[in-house]
Motif scaffolding. Structure first.
Motif, short mmCIF file in Angstrom:
data_model
loop_
_atom_site.label_atom_id
_atom_site.label_comp_id
_atom_site.label_asym_id
_atom_site.label_seq_id
_atom_site.Cartn_x
_atom_site.Cartn_y
_atom_site.Cartn_z
N TRP A 161 1.53 25.38 -17.32
CA TRP A 161 1.03 24.46 -16.32
C TRP A 161 -0.48 24.30 -16.46
O TRP A 161 -1.15 25.14 -17.05
N GLU A 162 -0.98 23.20 -15.91
CA GLU A 162 -2.42 22.95 -15.87
C GLU A 162 -2.72 22.24 -14.57
O GLU A 162 -1.98 21.33 -14.17
N LEU A 163 -3.79 22.68 -13.92
CA LEU A 163 -4.24 22.08 -12.67
C LEU A 163 -5.63 21.49 -12.87
O LEU A 163 -6.43 22.04 -13.62
N ASP A 164 -5.91 20.41 -12.16
CA ASP A 164 -7.28 19.89 -12.17
C ASP A 164 -8.11 20.64 -11.14
O ASP A 164 -7.62 21.55 -10.47
N ALA A 165 -9.37 20.25 -10.98
CA ALA A 165 -10.28 20.96 -10.07
C ALA A 165 -9.82 20.89 -8.62
O ALA A 165 -10.15 21.76 -7.81
N GLU A 166 -9.02 19.88 -8.27
CA GLU A 166 -8.52 19.75 -6.91
C GLU A 166 -7.21 20.51 -6.69
O GLU A 166 -6.65 20.51 -5.60
N ASP A 177 -19.95 20.81 -21.71
CA ASP A 177 -21.38 20.46 -21.66
C ASP A 177 -22.10 21.04 -20.45
O ASP A 177 -23.11 21.71 -20.58
N ALA A 178 -21.57 20.84 -19.25
CA ALA A 178 -22.28 21.26 -18.04
C ALA A 178 -21.74 22.54 -17.42
O ALA A 178 -22.32 23.08 -16.50
N GLY A 179 -20.60 23.02 -17.90
CA GLY A 179 -20.03 24.23 -17.35
C GLY A 179 -19.37 24.05 -16.00
O GLY A 179 -19.07 25.01 -15.31
N LYS A 180 -19.10 22.80 -15.60
CA LYS A 180 -18.49 22.51 -14.31
C LYS A 180 -17.01 22.90 -14.34
O LYS A 180 -16.29 22.62 -15.30
N PHE A 181 -16.55 23.54 -13.27
CA PHE A 181 -15.15 23.93 -13.15
C PHE A 181 -14.28 22.68 -13.19
O PHE A 181 -14.51 21.72 -12.46
N GLU A 182 -13.26 22.71 -14.06
CA GLU A 182 -12.37 21.56 -14.18
C GLU A 182 -10.94 21.86 -13.79
O GLU A 182 -10.14 20.95 -13.65
N GLY A 183 -10.58 23.15 -13.65
CA GLY A 183 -9.22 23.46 -13.24
C GLY A 183 -8.73 24.78 -13.82
O GLY A 183 -9.53 25.60 -14.27
N PHE A 184 -7.43 24.95 -13.82
CA PHE A 184 -6.78 26.15 -14.35
C PHE A 184 -5.71 25.76 -15.36
O PHE A 184 -5.08 24.71 -15.23
N ARG A 185 -5.52 26.63 -16.32
CA ARG A 185 -4.40 26.53 -17.25
C ARG A 185 -3.67 27.86 -17.20
O ARG A 185 -4.31 28.91 -17.13
N GLY A 186 -2.36 27.80 -17.25
CA GLY A 186 -1.64 29.05 -17.16
C GLY A 186 -0.23 28.99 -17.67
O GLY A 186 0.26 27.96 -18.12
#
Length: 167
Positions: free
Chosen positions: A43-48, A128-137
């Motif tokens: 699964w993969e989740l976005d930042a939201e 590039d900016a190190g901004k959190f984008e989500g989770f992968r698992g």
């Protein structure tokens, strides 16, 4: 005066360059196969916290295509629980954008059957900016293991009761 005087060519042996160019695809394919063999659910989740990817294995568990769950939260396919079955909050790593391992996740199948998975995840960040984008698992089905543990625990309790009855 249109006479061919000769042919000139230049031969470059490119097999090694082709092999080098193909290597990333082969490595990705190899890794994909290894991951599929080692886990039951990806699964993969976005930042939201919404699903952006979900492996087709969920279709076997829920009886619905994985694509139907894209855009929804993990709660659309199951919930985090304690070992005793009581509801549990998401792993602490979720809120802190940190990795987590072996959180128990319960999926209830279409016919009411229950599947327990050990869910693990890692956060991913923009390069590039190190901004959190989500989770992968990934999730590993531990249903049979849990059933065997429960049966062993019940057998032990039965044995203890029989022992007390004899005393």
């Amino acid at each position: 005066s249109n006479v061919l005087l000769g042919v000139v060519g230049h031969y470059v042996e490119a097999a090694s360059q082709i092999a080098i160019a193909a290597e990333p695809d082969q490595n990705a394919s190899r890794m994909h196969d290894q991951l599929r063999a080692s886990s039951d659910l990806f699964w993969e989740l976005d930042a939201e916290g919404n699903l952006t990817a979900l492996s087709d294995r969920v279709t076997d568990l829920l009886g619905k295509p994985a694509a139907l769950f894209i855009g929804q939260t993990l709660g659309a396919i199951g919930r985090f629980v304690e070992r005793n079955g009581a509801d549990a909050p998401p792993p602490a790593g979720f809120g802190k954008h940190q990795p987590f391992r072996n959180a128990i996740f319960l999926i209830q199948g279409q016919a009411g059957e229950k599947y327990h998975l050990h869910m693990s995840g890692v956060p991913y960040f923009a390069a590039d900016a190190g901004k959190f984008e989500g989770f992968r698992g990934a999730g590993v089905n531990v249903t049979e293991r849990f059933q065997a543990e429960d049966q062993a625990a019940q057998a032990y309790r039965d044995l203890e009761q029989a022992k007390e009855a004899l005393l």
